[in-house]
Write a protein that holds these residues in place. Structure first.
Motif, PDB file in Angstrom:
ATOM      1  N   ARG A 147     -52.195  59.401 -31.481  1.00  0.00           N
ATOM      2  CA  ARG A 147     -51.194  59.793 -32.479  1.00  0.00           C
ATOM      3  C   ARG A 147     -49.850  59.174 -32.142  1.00  0.00           C
ATOM      4  O   ARG A 147     -49.413  59.172 -31.000  1.00  0.00           O
ATOM      5  CB  ARG A 147     -51.060  61.317 -32.512  1.00  0.00           C
ATOM      6  CG  ARG A 147     -49.890  61.822 -33.376  1.00  0.00           C
ATOM      7  CD  ARG A 147     -49.769  63.330 -33.305  1.00  0.00           C
ATOM      8  NE  ARG A 147     -49.467  63.807 -31.971  1.00  0.00           N
ATOM      9  CZ  ARG A 147     -48.225  63.980 -31.486  1.00  0.00           C
ATOM     10  NH1 ARG A 147     -47.180  63.687 -32.241  1.00  0.00           N
ATOM     11  NH2 ARG A 147     -48.045  64.436 -30.260  1.00  0.00           N
ATOM     12  N   GLU A 148     -49.199  58.665 -33.176  1.00  0.00           N
ATOM     13  CA  GLU A 148     -47.805  58.255 -33.033  1.00  0.00           C
ATOM     14  C   GLU A 148     -46.897  59.359 -33.587  1.00  0.00           C
ATOM     15  O   GLU A 148     -46.049  59.887 -32.881  1.00  0.00           O
ATOM     16  CB  GLU A 148     -47.539  56.953 -33.778  1.00  0.00           C
ATOM     17  CG  GLU A 148     -46.102  56.473 -33.646  1.00  0.00           C
ATOM     18  CD  GLU A 148     -45.846  55.201 -34.434  1.00  0.00           C
ATOM     19  OE1 GLU A 148     -45.529  54.177 -33.815  1.00  0.00           O
ATOM     20  OE2 GLU A 148     -45.950  55.243 -35.678  1.00  0.00           O
ATOM     21  N   GLN A 149     -47.115  59.722 -34.862  1.00  0.00           N
ATOM     22  CA  GLN A 149     -46.257  60.738 -35.484  1.00  0.00           C
ATOM     23  C   GLN A 149     -46.982  61.370 -36.666  1.00  0.00           C
ATOM     24  O   GLN A 149     -47.636  60.669 -37.453  1.00  0.00           O
ATOM     25  CB  GLN A 149     -44.942  60.103 -35.964  1.00  0.00           C
ATOM     26  CG  GLN A 149     -43.968  61.092 -36.571  1.00  0.00           C
ATOM     27  CD  GLN A 149     -42.682  60.409 -37.023  1.00  0.00           C
ATOM     28  OE1 GLN A 149     -42.543  59.189 -36.914  1.00  0.00           O
ATOM     29  NE2 GLN A 149     -41.752  61.184 -37.532  1.00  0.00           N
ATOM     30  N   ILE A 150     -46.891  62.676 -36.782  1.00  0.00           N
ATOM     31  CA  ILE A 150     -47.390  63.374 -37.967  1.00  0.00           C
ATOM     32  C   ILE A 150     -46.339  63.252 -39.061  1.00  0.00           C
ATOM     33  O   ILE A 150     -45.178  63.585 -38.850  1.00  0.00           O
ATOM     34  CB  ILE A 150     -47.695  64.845 -37.662  1.00  0.00           C
ATOM     35  CG1 ILE A 150     -48.881  64.948 -36.691  1.00  0.00           C
ATOM     36  CG2 ILE A 150     -47.996  65.621 -38.943  1.00  0.00           C
ATOM     37  CD1 ILE A 150     -49.209  66.365 -36.263  1.00  0.00           C
ATOM     38  N   VAL A 151     -46.754  62.766 -40.227  1.00  0.00           N
ATOM     39  CA  VAL A 151     -45.789  62.539 -41.303  1.00  0.00           C
ATOM     40  C   VAL A 151     -45.961  63.512 -42.463  1.00  0.00           C
ATOM     41  O   VAL A 151     -45.059  63.650 -43.291  1.00  0.00           O
ATOM     42  CB  VAL A 151     -45.882  61.089 -41.821  1.00  0.00           C
ATOM     43  CG1 VAL A 151     -45.485  60.113 -40.729  1.00  0.00           C
ATOM     44  CG2 VAL A 151     -47.273  60.762 -42.325  1.00  0.00           C
ATOM     45  N   TYR A 171     -50.241  56.010 -36.057  1.00  0.00           N
ATOM     46  CA  TYR A 171     -50.989  55.951 -34.808  1.00  0.00           C
ATOM     47  C   TYR A 171     -50.697  54.675 -34.029  1.00  0.00           C
ATOM     48  O   TYR A 171     -50.164  53.689 -34.564  1.00  0.00           O
ATOM     49  CB  TYR A 171     -52.499  56.024 -35.110  1.00  0.00           C
ATOM     50  CG  TYR A 171     -52.958  54.899 -36.029  1.00  0.00           C
ATOM     51  CD1 TYR A 171     -53.427  53.683 -35.517  1.00  0.00           C
ATOM     52  CD2 TYR A 171     -52.898  55.040 -37.413  1.00  0.00           C
ATOM     53  CE1 TYR A 171     -53.811  52.654 -36.357  1.00  0.00           C
ATOM     54  CE2 TYR A 171     -53.281  54.010 -38.268  1.00  0.00           C
ATOM     55  CZ  TYR A 171     -53.749  52.828 -37.726  1.00  0.00           C
ATOM     56  OH  TYR A 171     -54.119  51.796 -38.560  1.00  0.00           O
ATOM     57  N   GLN A 172     -51.071  54.719 -32.761  1.00  0.00           N
ATOM     58  CA  GLN A 172     -51.121  53.539 -31.912  1.00  0.00           C
ATOM     59  C   GLN A 172     -52.584  53.261 -31.606  1.00  0.00           C
ATOM     60  O   GLN A 172     -53.411  54.176 -31.645  1.00  0.00           O
ATOM     61  CB  GLN A 172     -50.339  53.769 -30.617  1.00  0.00           C
ATOM     62  CG  GLN A 172     -48.851  53.987 -30.805  1.00  0.00           C
ATOM     63  CD  GLN A 172     -48.145  52.781 -31.381  1.00  0.00           C
ATOM     64  OE1 GLN A 172     -48.582  51.639 -31.191  1.00  0.00           O
ATOM     65  NE2 GLN A 172     -47.048  53.017 -32.083  1.00  0.00           N
ATOM     66  N   ILE A 173     -52.913  52.023 -31.314  1.00  0.00           N
ATOM     67  CA  ILE A 173     -54.305  51.665 -31.103  1.00  0.00           C
ATOM     68  C   ILE A 173     -54.440  50.718 -29.918  1.00  0.00           C
ATOM     69  O   ILE A 173     -53.605  49.834 -29.721  1.00  0.00           O
ATOM     70  CB  ILE A 173     -54.913  51.025 -32.381  1.00  0.00           C
ATOM     71  CG1 ILE A 173     -56.424  50.827 -32.237  1.00  0.00           C
ATOM     72  CG2 ILE A 173     -54.220  49.714 -32.713  1.00  0.00           C
ATOM     73  CD1 ILE A 173     -57.099  50.464 -33.551  1.00  0.00           C
ATOM     74  N   ASP A 174     -55.455  50.957 -29.123  1.00  0.00           N
ATOM     75  CA  ASP A 174     -55.786  50.095 -27.988  1.00  0.00           C
ATOM     76  C   ASP A 174     -57.118  49.431 -28.319  1.00  0.00           C
ATOM     77  O   ASP A 174     -58.161  50.087 -28.335  1.00  0.00           O
ATOM     78  CB  ASP A 174     -55.894  50.928 -26.710  1.00  0.00           C
ATOM     79  CG  ASP A 174     -56.231  50.084 -25.489  1.00  0.00           C
ATOM     80  OD1 ASP A 174     -55.997  48.863 -25.539  1.00  0.00           O
ATOM     81  OD2 ASP A 174     -56.737  50.646 -24.500  1.00  0.00           O
ATOM     82  N   GLY A 197     -52.785  48.082 -38.916  1.00  0.00           N
ATOM     83  CA  GLY A 197     -51.996  49.146 -39.522  1.00  0.00           C
ATOM     84  C   GLY A 197     -51.306  50.053 -38.531  1.00  0.00           C
ATOM     85  O   GLY A 197     -50.647  51.021 -38.927  1.00  0.00           O
ATOM     86  N   ALA A 198     -51.444  49.758 -37.230  1.00  0.00           N
ATOM     87  CA  ALA A 198     -50.821  50.606 -36.205  1.00  0.00           C
ATOM     88  C   ALA A 198     -49.308  50.495 -36.262  1.00  0.00           C
ATOM     89  O   ALA A 198     -48.746  49.564 -36.839  1.00  0.00           O
ATOM     90  CB  ALA A 198     -51.325  50.209 -34.815  1.00  0.00           C
ATOM     91  N   GLY A 199     -48.644  51.476 -35.654  1.00  0.00           N
ATOM     92  CA  GLY A 199     -47.186  51.450 -35.572  1.00  0.00           C
ATOM     93  C   GLY A 199     -46.481  51.825 -36.855  1.00  0.00           C
ATOM     94  O   GLY A 199     -45.343  51.427 -37.087  1.00  0.00           O
ATOM     95  N   GLY A 200     -47.171  52.590 -37.720  1.00  0.00           N
ATOM     96  CA  GLY A 200     -46.519  53.083 -38.931  1.00  0.00           C
ATOM     97  C   GLY A 200     -46.850  52.314 -40.189  1.00  0.00           C
ATOM     98  O   GLY A 200     -46.461  52.724 -41.275  1.00  0.00           O
ATOM     99  N   LYS A 201     -47.593  51.205 -40.079  1.00  0.00           N
ATOM    100  CA  LYS A 201     -47.937  50.436 -41.279  1.00  0.00           C
ATOM    101  C   LYS A 201     -49.010  51.134 -42.109  1.00  0.00           C
ATOM    102  O   LYS A 201     -49.110  50.935 -43.317  1.00  0.00           O
ATOM    103  CB  LYS A 201     -48.410  49.032 -40.894  1.00  0.00           C
ATOM    104  CG  LYS A 201     -47.409  48.226 -40.078  1.00  0.00           C
ATOM    105  CD  LYS A 201     -47.967  46.837 -39.771  1.00  0.00           C
ATOM    106  CE  LYS A 201     -47.098  46.095 -38.774  1.00  0.00           C
ATOM    107  NZ  LYS A 201     -47.209  46.643 -37.407  1.00  0.00           N
ATOM    108  N   LEU A 202     -49.845  51.926 -41.463  1.00  0.00           N
ATOM    109  CA  LEU A 202     -50.940  52.619 -42.131  1.00  0.00           C
ATOM    110  C   LEU A 202     -50.993  54.049 -41.622  1.00  0.00           C
ATOM    111  O   LEU A 202     -50.676  54.308 -40.459  1.00  0.00           O
ATOM    112  CB  LEU A 202     -52.266  51.901 -41.834  1.00  0.00           C
ATOM    113  CG  LEU A 202     -53.522  52.373 -42.559  1.00  0.00           C
ATOM    114  CD1 LEU A 202     -53.420  52.060 -44.062  1.00  0.00           C
ATOM    115  CD2 LEU A 202     -54.764  51.690 -41.981  1.00  0.00           C
TER     116      LEU A 202
END
Length: 222
Positions: A147-151, A171-174, A197-202
């Motif tokens: 999780r990056e941030q709940i929007v 989200y962030q993804i590895d 889509g990571a980092g807020g794009k999706l």
């Protein structure tokens, strides 16, 4: 009336201070840990992703055979396995099998994981076979989400005892290093889309139901 001319007495100031402290204490103790808020759902979402945040390819049972019919029809394995072989993740051999309509020549191409490929073959809870099976089985997994941030949180309270909530989050993804390869992105387009889509794009979504012990993630689609 000139409100500036009214000065509260020392006693009144003291009472006002006590009232303020009491109000703040009431606010701090009235926090509902089961309320469907981003704050309350963050920990259940993190716990869910820690356990089930792997992106896997539903390649559970190895070795996997590719028949002539599948190769001719352009089945997903027929498209993906040659690229995986080029990347050193699998290797193939021709194996004799009984002749059939799918294998008129009596042979299949058998793909097995290499040592490099076995690094990505690991327990995955979502791959468990059958509702009664508690232990995860292995799957070929290529990325892991955090999780990056709940929007956004949408709530369905039609069942007052067990309300539901759908969490939208960035989200962030590895990802596996070989997913940077252009051919890998071509044959695994959904993985590539999620990675890009990571980092807020999706945003992704996850459903929750409130049970007796708090919010519990749903395993089905939302």
């Amino acid at each position: 009336m000139n409100f500036r001319s009214i000065r509260p007495s020392r006693h009144a100031k003291t009472l006002a201070g006590i009232a303020l402290v009491s109000a703040l204490a009431a606010c701090s103790t009235s926090h509902d840990a089961n309320a469907p808020t981003a704050e309350n759902l963050a920990a259940p979402l993190d716990a869910y992703l820690a356990q089930r945040g792997d992106i896997c390819l539903a390649m559970v049972d190895w070795p996997i055979d590719l028949t002539e019919a599948e190769a001719g029809a352009g089945a997903r394995h027929a498209i993906q396995f040659p690229v995986m072989e080029q990347l050193g993740l699998v290797h193939s051999t021709i194996v004799a099998v009984p002749k059939s309509s799918e294998n008129p020549d009596g042979a299949v191409k058998r793909f097995e994981l290499t040592d490099a490929g076995r690094k990505f073959y690991k327990p995955h809870a979502s791959a468990a076979k059958g509702a009664e099976q508690q232990q995860p089985v292995n799957d070929f997994c290529v990325a892991h989400l955090k999780r990056e941030q709940i929007v956004d949180v949408k709530v369905d309270a039609s069942n007052a005892q067990h309300p539901m909530a759908v969490v939208s989050y960035t989200y962030q993804i590895d990802t596996a290093p070989w997913m940077q390869d252009a051919n890998a992105q071509r044959v695994f387009p959904m993985v590539a889309r999620i990675a890009n889509g990571a980092g807020g794009k999706l945003q992704l979504r996850q459903g929750f139901t409130r049970g007796d012990k708090g919010w519990v993630a749903q395993t089905g689609p939302v």
